[in-house]
Motif scaffolding. Structure first.
Motif, PDB file in Angstrom:
ATOM      1  N   GLY A  28       0.817  -1.209   0.000  1.00 19.78           N
ATOM      2  CA  GLY A  28       0.000   0.000   0.000  1.00 19.78           C
ATOM      3  C   GLY A  28       0.845   1.252   0.000  1.00 19.78           C
ATOM      4  N   MET A  29       1.934   1.248   0.759  1.00 19.74           N
ATOM      5  CA  MET A  29       2.824   2.409   0.797  1.00 19.74           C
ATOM      6  C   MET A  29       3.462   2.650  -0.560  1.00 19.74           C
ATOM      7  N   VAL A  30       3.982   1.586  -1.175  1.00 22.89           N
ATOM      8  CA  VAL A  30       4.568   1.715  -2.506  1.00 22.89           C
ATOM      9  C   VAL A  30       3.508   2.187  -3.500  1.00 22.89           C
ATOM     10  N   HIS A  39      -0.488   4.599   8.103  1.00 24.68           N
ATOM     11  CA  HIS A  39       0.671   4.524   7.218  1.00 24.68           C
ATOM     12  C   HIS A  39       1.790   3.692   7.857  1.00 24.68           C
ATOM     13  N   GLY A  40       2.262   2.694   7.103  1.00 26.53           N
ATOM     14  CA  GLY A  40       3.401   1.912   7.564  1.00 26.53           C
ATOM     15  C   GLY A  40       3.110   0.983   8.720  1.00 26.53           C
ATOM     16  N   GLY A  64      -7.782   4.406  -2.430  1.00 24.76           N
ATOM     17  CA  GLY A  64      -7.409   5.509  -1.547  1.00 24.76           C
ATOM     18  C   GLY A  64      -6.487   5.020  -0.445  1.00 24.76           C
ATOM     19  N   TYR A  65      -6.148   5.916   0.471  1.00 22.44           N
ATOM     20  CA  TYR A  65      -5.144   5.579   1.472  1.00 22.44           C
ATOM     21  C   TYR A  65      -5.364   6.436   2.711  1.00 22.44           C
ATOM     22  N   ASP A  66      -5.318   5.795   3.869  1.00 25.36           N
ATOM     23  CA  ASP A  66      -5.489   6.485   5.142  1.00 25.36           C
ATOM     24  C   ASP A  66      -4.129   6.600   5.818  1.00 25.36           C
ATOM     25  N   HIS A 113      -6.692  -0.806   4.757  1.00 20.99           N
ATOM     26  CA  HIS A 113      -6.952  -0.284   3.423  1.00 20.99           C
ATOM     27  C   HIS A 113      -5.947  -0.798   2.385  1.00 20.99           C
ATOM     28  N   THR A 114      -5.386  -1.974   2.627  1.00 22.13           N
ATOM     29  CA  THR A 114      -4.442  -2.535   1.661  1.00 22.13           C
ATOM     30  C   THR A 114      -4.900  -3.908   1.170  1.00 22.13           C
TER      31      THR A 114
END
Length: 332
Positions: free
Chosen positions: A225-227, A263-264, A257-259, A270-271
């Motif tokens: 998801g981060m990438v 993160h990390g 989308g991304y929350d 959400h991945t």
């Protein structure tokens, strides 16, 4: 090949320092951290304590950006740490992701990144620089030494890396993609009249040592998801027609989308769009033998350092496994 480790600056800061001390004792060469001052604690404060409590480990952000600090402040932070602890810092830098997006801003332009790299490197090495029509130099830091490694995925950012970077940071551990990216950086360096062999290459990704691979996948799926955040920017700019390897553009088609609040973090919500195949390609999972096999492939490509993202539920056991079994095998 060197082996580094990437930590989040989650409180308490004493735990981050303790993991850094364990990393040095296990034989790791570098301690990198996230640099996102709203989501986590300020890394440069923590670097000072890590350096004070260790003897040889090199510290730096993976990665900082041109937008959240004045460039002269960033350079001064590195130069001050170098004066205090003997040139044991390194600067990883990119256009910016979580650190700027949580502020409602956007990643910096490539032109800003290029200029920032040059300003931070010159000042961080005690040399003069021209900025905002002013001639600047840290007269107090003539002996400071600093390398600036650039993180990139897109074609123009890869070209910039080859033109100005001391090193290149690729945040995923797939050998096929790494070969593509490294070639792009080397080609750009050659076109710019630089020696491609002088650029150092770092691959960074989650690594988890153990036998329960399904569990390891769930603990590291966040990385895809981060990438995907960076790849989404590239697709928005270039489309999905070959600007980067199609395996990258294909897997984010289900991204919704991304929350950044997650993160990390392992187990974020959400991945789900990241398939097992991508987790296995981007990360290094499984028993020691699987890690040694993948690292040998990366080393053959010219990778100088593999940096272990340590954001999962087996931090200390993975550090020990690398120290006991993997670092001795890949650094000899």
């Amino acid at each position: 090949m060197d082996i580094g480790v990437v930590l989040q600056c989650d409180p308490p800061a004493t735990q981050t320092v303790e993991l850094a001390k364990q990393a040095e004792a296990a034989g790791f060469s570098h301690v990198w951290t996230f640099d996102s001052h709203v989501l986590w604690q300020e890394p440069f404060v923590i670097y000072s304590k890590i350096l004070a409590d260790t003897e040889r480990i090199i510290v730096g952000p993976m990665v900082t950006n041109p937008g959240t600090r004045d460039w002269t402040v960033t350079a001064s932070l590195f130069a001050t740490l170098n004066e205090m602890y003997g040139n044991r810092t390194i600067c990883g830098i990119g256009r910016g992701d979580s650190a700027v997006r949580v502020l409602g801003s956007r990643p910096q332009t490539l032109a800003e990144l290029r200029e920032c790299v040059q300003v931070v490197r010159e000042l961080g090495n005690g040399r003069p620089v021209r900025l905002r029509e002013k001639d600047l130099q840290f007269a107090w830091a003539p002996d400071s030494r600093l390398e600036v490694w650039v993180a990139a995925y897109g074609p123009k950012a890869l070209a910039l890396t080859g033109e100005v970077g001391d090193g290149y940071i690729l945040q995923l551990a797939d050998p096929d993609i790494a070969a593509w990216m490294i070639k792009a950086v080397r080609d750009a360096a050659e076109r710019a009249g630089r020696d491609p062999a002088a650029i150092k290459f770092c691959v960074a990704a989650p690594a988890y040592v153990g036998d329960d691979v399904p569990h390891q996948r769930e603990q590291t799926r966040w990385f895809g998801g981060m990438v995907g955040n960076h790849i989404a920017d590239i697709v928005e700019r270039y489309g999905s027609d070959g600007a980067v390897p199609t395996v990258l553009t294909d897997y984010i088609k289900g991204r919704k989308g991304y929350d950044y609040a997650e993160h990390g973090r392992a187990g974020n919500t959400h991945t789900d769009f990241v398939p097992d195949e991508i987790v296995d390609r981007f990360c290094i999972l499984g028993p020691v033998e699987e890690h040694l096999k993948r690292l040998a492939e990366l080393k053959d490509l010219g990778v100088d350092q593999f940096a272990v993202y340590l954001q999962h539920d087996a931090k200390e056991s993975t550090l020990r496994a690398y120290g006991e079994h993997i670092i001795p095998a890949v650094t000899r």
